[in-house]
Design a protein around this motif. Structure first.
Motif, PDB file in Angstrom:
ATOM      1  N   ARG A  10     -21.869  18.445-131.403  1.00 22.09           N
ATOM      2  CA  ARG A  10     -20.660  19.242-131.315  1.00 22.09           C
ATOM      3  C   ARG A  10     -20.144  19.183-129.875  1.00 22.09           C
ATOM      4  NH1 ARG A  10     -17.609  22.895-133.855  1.00 22.09           N
ATOM      5  NH2 ARG A  10     -16.667  24.564-132.619  1.00 22.09           N
ATOM      6  N   LEU A  11     -19.308  18.187-129.615  1.00 20.29           N
ATOM      7  CA  LEU A  11     -18.793  17.991-128.265  1.00 20.29           C
ATOM      8  C   LEU A  11     -17.759  19.060-127.937  1.00 20.29           C
ATOM      9  CD1 LEU A  11     -18.577  16.301-125.697  1.00 20.29           C
ATOM     10  CD2 LEU A  11     -16.904  14.869-126.862  1.00 20.29           C
ATOM     11  N   ASN A  12     -17.982  19.770-126.850  1.00 13.54           N
ATOM     12  CA  ASN A  12     -17.032  20.790-126.412  1.00 13.54           C
ATOM     13  C   ASN A  12     -16.484  20.443-125.033  1.00 13.54           C
ATOM     14  OD1 ASN A  12     -15.571  23.098-125.863  1.00 13.54           O
ATOM     15  ND2 ASN A  12     -17.357  24.387-125.518  1.00 13.54           N
ATOM     16  N   VAL A  13     -17.370  20.288-124.076  1.00 15.44           N
ATOM     17  CA  VAL A  13     -16.961  20.103-122.693  1.00 15.44           C
ATOM     18  C   VAL A  13     -17.074  18.633-122.295  1.00 15.44           C
ATOM     19  CG1 VAL A  13     -17.411  20.759-120.307  1.00 15.44           C
ATOM     20  CG2 VAL A  13     -17.795  22.414-122.149  1.00 15.44           C
ATOM     21  N   LEU A  14     -16.010  18.131-121.710  1.00 16.39           N
ATOM     22  CA  LEU A  14     -16.026  16.843-121.024  1.00 16.39           C
ATOM     23  C   LEU A  14     -15.612  17.089-119.584  1.00 16.39           C
ATOM     24  CD1 LEU A  14     -14.387  14.226-123.450  1.00 16.39           C
ATOM     25  CD2 LEU A  14     -16.755  14.261-122.633  1.00 16.39           C
ATOM     26  N   GLY A  15     -16.231  16.373-118.670  1.00 15.21           N
ATOM     27  CA  GLY A  15     -15.866  16.596-117.286  1.00 15.21           C
ATOM     28  C   GLY A  15     -16.461  15.552-116.370  1.00 15.21           C
ATOM     29  N   TRP A  16     -16.412  15.897-115.082  1.00 18.41           N
ATOM     30  CA  TRP A  16     -16.867  14.966-114.055  1.00 18.41           C
ATOM     31  C   TRP A  16     -17.684  15.701-112.992  1.00 18.41           C
ATOM     32  CZ3 TRP A  16     -15.658   9.868-114.821  1.00 18.41           C
ATOM     33  CH2 TRP A  16     -14.671   9.606-115.759  1.00 18.41           C
ATOM     34  N   TYR A  17     -18.796  15.095-112.642  1.00 18.08           N
ATOM     35  CA  TYR A  17     -19.565  15.480-111.465  1.00 18.08           C
ATOM     36  C   TYR A  17     -19.523  14.301-110.491  1.00 18.08           C
ATOM     37  CZ  TYR A  17     -21.785  19.744-113.299  1.00 18.08           C
ATOM     38  OH  TYR A  17     -22.034  21.007-113.762  1.00 18.08           O
ATOM     39  N   ARG A  18     -19.901  14.542-109.274  1.00 20.41           N
ATOM     40  CA  ARG A  18     -19.993  13.447-108.295  1.00 20.41           C
ATOM     41  C   ARG A  18     -21.193  13.664-107.383  1.00 20.41           C
ATOM     42  NH1 ARG A  18     -14.634  14.604-104.472  1.00 20.41           N
ATOM     43  NH2 ARG A  18     -15.442  16.481-103.418  1.00 20.41           N
TER      44      ARG A  18
ATOM     45  N   VAL B  73     -16.994  18.392-110.249  1.00 16.05           N
ATOM     46  CA  VAL B  73     -15.648  18.074-109.784  1.00 16.05           C
ATOM     47  C   VAL B  73     -14.620  18.803-110.650  1.00 16.05           C
ATOM     48  CG1 VAL B  73     -13.960  16.250-109.414  1.00 16.05           C
ATOM     49  CG2 VAL B  73     -16.388  15.816-108.956  1.00 16.05           C
ATOM     50  N   ALA B  74     -14.692  18.554-111.958  1.00 13.84           N
ATOM     51  CA  ALA B  74     -13.758  19.191-112.882  1.00 13.84           C
ATOM     52  C   ALA B  74     -14.313  19.077-114.288  1.00 13.84           C
ATOM     53  CB  ALA B  74     -12.377  18.532-112.823  1.00 13.84           C
ATOM     54  N   GLU B  75     -13.979  20.044-115.132  1.00 16.45           N
ATOM     55  CA  GLU B  75     -14.395  19.981-116.522  1.00 16.45           C
ATOM     56  C   GLU B  75     -13.356  20.645-117.402  1.00 16.45           C
ATOM     57  OE1 GLU B  75     -18.176  21.849-116.895  1.00 16.45           O
ATOM     58  OE2 GLU B  75     -17.487  23.772-116.091  1.00 16.45           O
ATOM     59  N   SER B  76     -13.359  20.248-118.672  1.00 17.64           N
ATOM     60  CA  SER B  76     -12.396  20.796-119.613  1.00 17.64           C
ATOM     61  C   SER B  76     -13.076  21.056-120.944  1.00 17.64           C
ATOM     62  CB  SER B  76     -11.224  19.826-119.812  1.00 17.64           C
ATOM     63  OG  SER B  76     -11.643  18.680-120.532  1.00 17.64           O
TER      64      SER B  76
ATOM     65  N   ARG C 234     -12.696  21.923-125.269  1.00 18.61           N
ATOM     66  CA  ARG C 234     -11.840  21.584-126.405  1.00 18.61           C
ATOM     67  C   ARG C 234     -10.690  22.562-126.535  1.00 18.61           C
ATOM     68  NH1 ARG C 234     -15.295  20.860-131.717  1.00 18.61           N
ATOM     69  NH2 ARG C 234     -13.210  20.466-132.518  1.00 18.61           N
ATOM     70  N   GLY C 235     -10.938  23.786-126.136  1.00 15.16           N
ATOM     71  CA  GLY C 235      -9.908  24.813-126.256  1.00 15.16           C
ATOM     72  C   GLY C 235      -8.888  24.809-125.144  1.00 15.16           C
ATOM     73  N   GLY C 236      -9.026  23.893-124.181  1.00 12.55           N
ATOM     74  CA  GLY C 236      -8.034  23.785-123.123  1.00 12.55           C
ATOM     75  C   GLY C 236      -8.404  24.453-121.813  1.00 12.55           C
ATOM     76  N   ARG C 237      -9.587  25.046-121.749  1.00 10.83           N
ATOM     77  CA  ARG C 237     -10.020  25.658-120.489  1.00 10.83           C
ATOM     78  C   ARG C 237     -10.354  24.564-119.496  1.00 10.83           C
ATOM     79  NH1 ARG C 237     -15.048  29.791-120.543  1.00 10.83           N
ATOM     80  NH2 ARG C 237     -13.621  30.855-121.964  1.00 10.83           N
ATOM     81  N   THR C 238     -10.012  24.769-118.223  1.00 11.17           N
ATOM     82  CA  THR C 238     -10.355  23.818-117.171  1.00 11.17           C
ATOM     83  C   THR C 238     -10.970  24.549-115.979  1.00 11.17           C
ATOM     84  OG1 THR C 238      -8.148  23.929-116.185  1.00 11.17           O
ATOM     85  CG2 THR C 238      -8.541  22.172-117.789  1.00 11.17           C
ATOM     86  N   LYS C 239     -11.755  23.791-115.232  1.00  7.22           N
ATOM     87  CA  LYS C 239     -12.369  24.329-114.019  1.00  7.22           C
ATOM     88  C   LYS C 239     -12.428  23.211-112.996  1.00  7.22           C
ATOM     89  CE  LYS C 239     -16.631  26.483-112.328  1.00  7.22           C
ATOM     90  NZ  LYS C 239     -17.988  26.963-112.725  1.00  7.22           N
ATOM     91  N   TYR C 240     -12.127  23.550-111.743  1.00  2.00           N
ATOM     92  CA  TYR C 240     -12.138  22.574-110.664  1.00  2.00           C
ATOM     93  C   TYR C 240     -12.970  23.075-109.493  1.00  2.00           C
ATOM     94  CZ  TYR C 240      -8.086  20.424-112.964  1.00  2.00           C
ATOM     95  OH  TYR C 240      -7.246  19.824-113.863  1.00  2.00           O
ATOM     96  N   ALA C 241     -13.579  22.128-108.779  1.00  2.00           N
ATOM     97  CA  ALA C 241     -14.205  22.461-107.509  1.00  2.00           C
ATOM     98  C   ALA C 241     -13.105  22.814-106.511  1.00  2.00           C
ATOM     99  CB  ALA C 241     -15.013  21.278-107.002  1.00  2.00           C
ATOM    100  N   ASP C 242     -13.398  23.718-105.606  1.00  2.00           N
ATOM    101  CA  ASP C 242     -12.399  24.123-104.610  1.00  2.00           C
ATOM    102  C   ASP C 242     -11.907  22.925-103.802  1.00  2.00           C
ATOM    103  OD1 ASP C 242     -13.918  27.348-103.808  1.00  2.00           O
ATOM    104  OD2 ASP C 242     -12.536  26.754-105.396  1.00  2.00           O
ATOM    105  N   ALA C 243     -12.798  21.977-103.554  1.00  2.15           N
ATOM    106  CA  ALA C 243     -12.456  20.838-102.697  1.00  2.15           C
ATOM    107  C   ALA C 243     -11.415  19.915-103.310  1.00  2.15           C
ATOM    108  CB  ALA C 243     -13.712  20.038-102.363  1.00  2.15           C
ATOM    109  N   VAL C 244     -11.222  20.003-104.627  1.00  6.63           N
ATOM    110  CA  VAL C 244     -10.289  19.075-105.292  1.00  6.63           C
ATOM    111  C   VAL C 244      -9.084  19.774-105.902  1.00  6.63           C
ATOM    112  CG1 VAL C 244     -12.242  17.560-105.788  1.00  6.63           C
ATOM    113  CG2 VAL C 244     -11.382  19.082-107.578  1.00  6.63           C
TER     114      VAL C 244
END
Length: 117
Positions: free
Chosen positions: A30-38, A48-51, A53-63
């Motif tokens: 059950r895939l919900n979150v897709l995102g990026w780490y570095r 770095v950032a993640e999203s 399925r429902g449209g929620r997003t989160k970003y690191a302050d640096a980006v």
């Protein structure tokens, strides 16, 4: 099971842009979150950032304000990176998980992003 394949890394000059893409192949998951780490040399992996399925997003302050994550469909995510700086140089990993706000349980092999001064 989830298989993640990243594309779009490379070398760019400071101030330039790159777009990363991640495609997830999912079996009984059950895939919900897709995102990026570095992970930069000598540093720990960081979100770095993640999203969701429902449209929620989160970003690191640096980006924030420079990077934008988008969900093309349930299994595909892109990361538009603008105004890149040498501090953004790192290996970028696509991640996937079922629960928002948890440590990802699936990681792609990573793609190198290098920003020259």
């Amino acid at each position: 099971q989830v298989q993640l394949v990243e594309s779009g890394g490379g070398l760019v000059q400071a101030g330039g842009s790159l777009r990363l893409s991640c495609v997830a192949t999912v079996i009984d998951y059950r895939l919900n979150v897709l995102g990026w780490y570095r992970q930069a040399p000598g540093k720990e992996r960081e979100l770095v950032a993640e999203s969701s399925r429902g449209g929620r997003t989160k970003y690191a302050d640096a980006v924030k304000g420079r990077f934008t994550i988008s969900r093309t469909n349930e299994n595909t995510a892109s990361l538009q990176m603008n105004s890149l700086t040498p501090e953004d140089t790192a290996v970028y990993y696509c991640i996937a998980s079922t629960i928002w706000g948890t440590i990802p349980d699936n990681w792609g092999p990573g793609t190198q992003v290098t920003v020259s001064a």
